[in-house]
Motif scaffolding. Structure first.
Motif, mmCIF file in Angstrom:
data_model
loop_
_atom_site.group_PDB
_atom_site.id
_atom_site.type_symbol
_atom_site.label_atom_id
_atom_site.label_comp_id
_atom_site.label_asym_id
_atom_site.label_seq_id
_atom_site.Cartn_x
_atom_site.Cartn_y
_atom_site.Cartn_z
ATOM 1 N N GLU A 1 38.730 45.047 48.895
ATOM 2 C CA GLU A 1 39.173 45.305 47.570
ATOM 3 C C GLU A 1 40.560 44.679 47.264
ATOM 4 O O GLU A 1 40.561 44.463 46.173
ATOM 5 N N ASP A 2 41.594 44.729 48.097
ATOM 6 C CA ASP A 2 42.666 44.062 47.760
ATOM 7 C C ASP A 2 42.521 42.530 47.523
ATOM 8 O O ASP A 2 43.213 42.069 46.637
ATOM 9 N N TRP A 3 41.611 42.014 48.235
ATOM 10 C CA TRP A 3 41.236 40.680 48.169
ATOM 11 C C TRP A 3 41.028 40.417 46.787
ATOM 12 O O TRP A 3 41.395 39.326 45.787
ATOM 13 N N VAL A 4 39.713 41.065 46.481
ATOM 14 C CA VAL A 4 39.147 40.971 45.036
ATOM 15 C C VAL A 4 40.180 40.976 44.102
ATOM 16 O O VAL A 4 40.320 40.437 42.823
ATOM 17 N N ASP A 5 41.144 42.269 44.068
ATOM 18 C CA ASP A 5 42.020 42.533 43.053
ATOM 19 C C ASP A 5 42.909 41.379 42.992
ATOM 20 O O ASP A 5 43.272 40.749 41.642
ATOM 21 N N ASP A 6 43.239 40.750 43.901
ATOM 22 C CA ASP A 6 44.374 39.542 43.823
ATOM 23 C C ASP A 6 43.543 38.380 43.486
ATOM 24 O O ASP A 6 44.319 37.418 42.602
ATOM 25 N N VAL B 1 42.728 28.060 48.037
ATOM 26 C CA VAL B 1 43.571 28.623 49.096
ATOM 27 C C VAL B 1 43.113 30.204 49.043
ATOM 28 O O VAL B 1 42.973 30.969 50.309
ATOM 29 N N SER B 2 42.471 30.799 47.951
ATOM 30 C CA SER B 2 42.101 32.228 48.084
ATOM 31 C C SER B 2 40.904 32.177 48.850
ATOM 32 O O SER B 2 40.451 33.191 49.760
ATOM 33 N N CYS B 3 39.838 31.235 48.930
ATOM 34 C CA CYS B 3 38.793 31.218 49.812
ATOM 35 C C CYS B 3 39.019 31.170 51.435
ATOM 36 O O CYS B 3 38.419 31.903 52.078
ATOM 37 N N CYS B 4 40.237 30.667 51.637
ATOM 38 C CA CYS B 4 40.522 30.436 52.900
ATOM 39 C C CYS B 4 41.221 31.614 53.655
ATOM 40 O O CYS B 4 41.196 31.770 54.597
ATOM 41 N N PHE B 5 41.500 32.546 52.775
ATOM 42 C CA PHE B 5 42.228 33.981 53.282
ATOM 43 C C PHE B 5 41.123 34.975 52.786
ATOM 44 O O PHE B 5 41.607 36.142 52.612
ATOM 45 N N ILE B 6 39.881 34.981 52.907
ATOM 46 C CA ILE B 6 39.094 36.037 52.575
ATOM 47 C C ILE B 6 38.889 36.861 53.826
ATOM 48 O O ILE B 6 39.054 36.538 55.004
ATOM 49 N N PRO B 7 39.265 38.293 53.498
ATOM 50 C CA PRO B 7 39.369 39.350 54.544
ATOM 51 C C PRO B 7 38.203 39.385 55.262
ATOM 52 O O PRO B 7 37.035 39.485 54.729
ATOM 53 N N GLU C 1 30.558 38.967 43.225
ATOM 54 C CA GLU C 1 31.632 38.949 44.151
ATOM 55 C C GLU C 1 31.583 40.334 44.523
ATOM 56 O O GLU C 1 32.013 40.576 45.781
ATOM 57 N N ILE C 2 31.761 41.203 43.658
ATOM 58 C CA ILE C 2 32.152 42.642 43.990
ATOM 59 C C ILE C 2 30.654 43.504 44.116
ATOM 60 O O ILE C 2 30.655 44.731 44.262
ATOM 61 N N LYS C 3 29.681 42.739 44.417
ATOM 62 C CA LYS C 3 28.381 43.040 44.585
ATOM 63 C C LYS C 3 27.911 44.362 43.686
ATOM 64 O O LYS C 3 27.421 45.407 43.897
ATOM 65 N N ILE C 4 27.914 44.139 42.204
ATOM 66 C CA ILE C 4 27.383 44.867 41.182
ATOM 67 C C ILE C 4 26.356 44.081 40.474
ATOM 68 O O ILE C 4 26.747 43.151 40.047
ATOM 69 N N LYS C 5 25.252 44.847 40.256
ATOM 70 C CA LYS C 5 24.298 44.292 39.561
ATOM 71 C C LYS C 5 24.615 44.360 37.918
ATOM 72 O O LYS C 5 25.126 45.289 37.422
ATOM 73 N N ARG D 1 29.617 33.443 32.327
ATOM 74 C CA ARG D 1 29.434 33.273 33.526
ATOM 75 C C ARG D 1 30.672 33.785 34.466
ATOM 76 O O ARG D 1 30.413 33.904 35.761
ATOM 77 N N ASP D 2 31.948 33.922 33.964
ATOM 78 C CA ASP D 2 32.892 34.362 34.645
ATOM 79 C C ASP D 2 32.331 35.738 35.275
ATOM 80 O O ASP D 2 32.779 36.171 36.443
ATOM 81 N N ALA D 3 32.007 36.695 34.304
ATOM 82 C CA ALA D 3 31.606 38.113 34.273
ATOM 83 C C ALA D 3 30.513 38.017 35.441
ATOM 84 O O ALA D 3 30.535 38.941 36.428
ATOM 85 N N GLN D 4 29.557 37.300 35.226
ATOM 86 C CA GLN D 4 28.390 37.376 36.133
ATOM 87 C C GLN D 4 28.893 36.749 37.694
ATOM 88 O O GLN D 4 28.479 37.506 38.354
ATOM 89 N N ASN D 5 29.857 35.902 37.718
ATOM 90 C CA ASN D 5 29.997 35.619 39.015
ATOM 91 C C ASN D 5 30.995 36.632 39.701
ATOM 92 O O ASN D 5 30.942 36.974 40.867
#
Length: 161
Positions: A33-38, A20-26, A156-160, A148-152
């Motif tokens: 940023e709101d999508w990532v927060d949600d 569901v969240s992937c279907c609503f990528i802005p 997603e937020i494009k931080i190395k 892994r969750d932190a890496q992913n």
């Protein structure tokens, strides 16, 4: 066997949430940023019971006094467990601020799950004043410990990391 069934019972709910969240990528950059927060909030709410299940047998076989003593003596896993208990309201009164305090202690003791959880809390402002720099600092620490969750999330937020 019960543990495997328990974990698998959350799989369809988790996969549906991701779908569901992937279907609503802005498409607009301002909405990103709101999508990532949600997405982060939803992931944390879904992950809390699963994370707790990983230590559930140990947790429920340990008397509360012993768990508190271990946590007070710097046992990072006990600190993390108490944080989850306070966050979910499992066997204690729900208290997000108390959860963050226990998670922070655990994170400072090098526990990667706690580092991830504290990072998400600060990044989102869940139970603490929002501080994305502090959140990213903890997410990077967790990612460097192989979480892994932190890496992913950092990807997603494009931080190395």
């Amino acid at each position: 066997m019960r543990s495997i069934v328990f974990k698998l019972s959350f799989l369809p709910v988790f996969l549906f949430s991701v779908l569901v969240s992937c279907c609503f990528i802005p498409s607009a950059e301002a909405d990103w940023e709101d999508w990532v927060d949600d997405a982060v909030s939803m992931a944390l709410k879904k992950a809390a019971p699963i994370l707790l299940d990983g230590i559930q047998n140990w947790l429920f076989d340990t008397p509360m006094g012993e768990l508190l003593e271990k946590a007070a003596n710097g046992d990072a896993e006990a600190q993390f467990a108490l944080g989850l208990m306070f966050y979910t309201g499992d066997h204690v009164e729900k208290n997000t601020e108390e959860a963050i305090e226990w998670w922070r202690m655990s994170a400072e003791n090098g526990y990667a799950k706690a580092q991830f959880t504290v990072g998400v809390a600060y990044y989102k402002g869940d139970g603490v004043a929002q501080d994305k720099e502090e959140g990213i600092k903890w997410l990077r620490a967790a990612a460097k410990h192989g979480q892994r969750d932190a890496q992913n999330l950092l990807k997603e937020i494009k931080i190395k990391y």
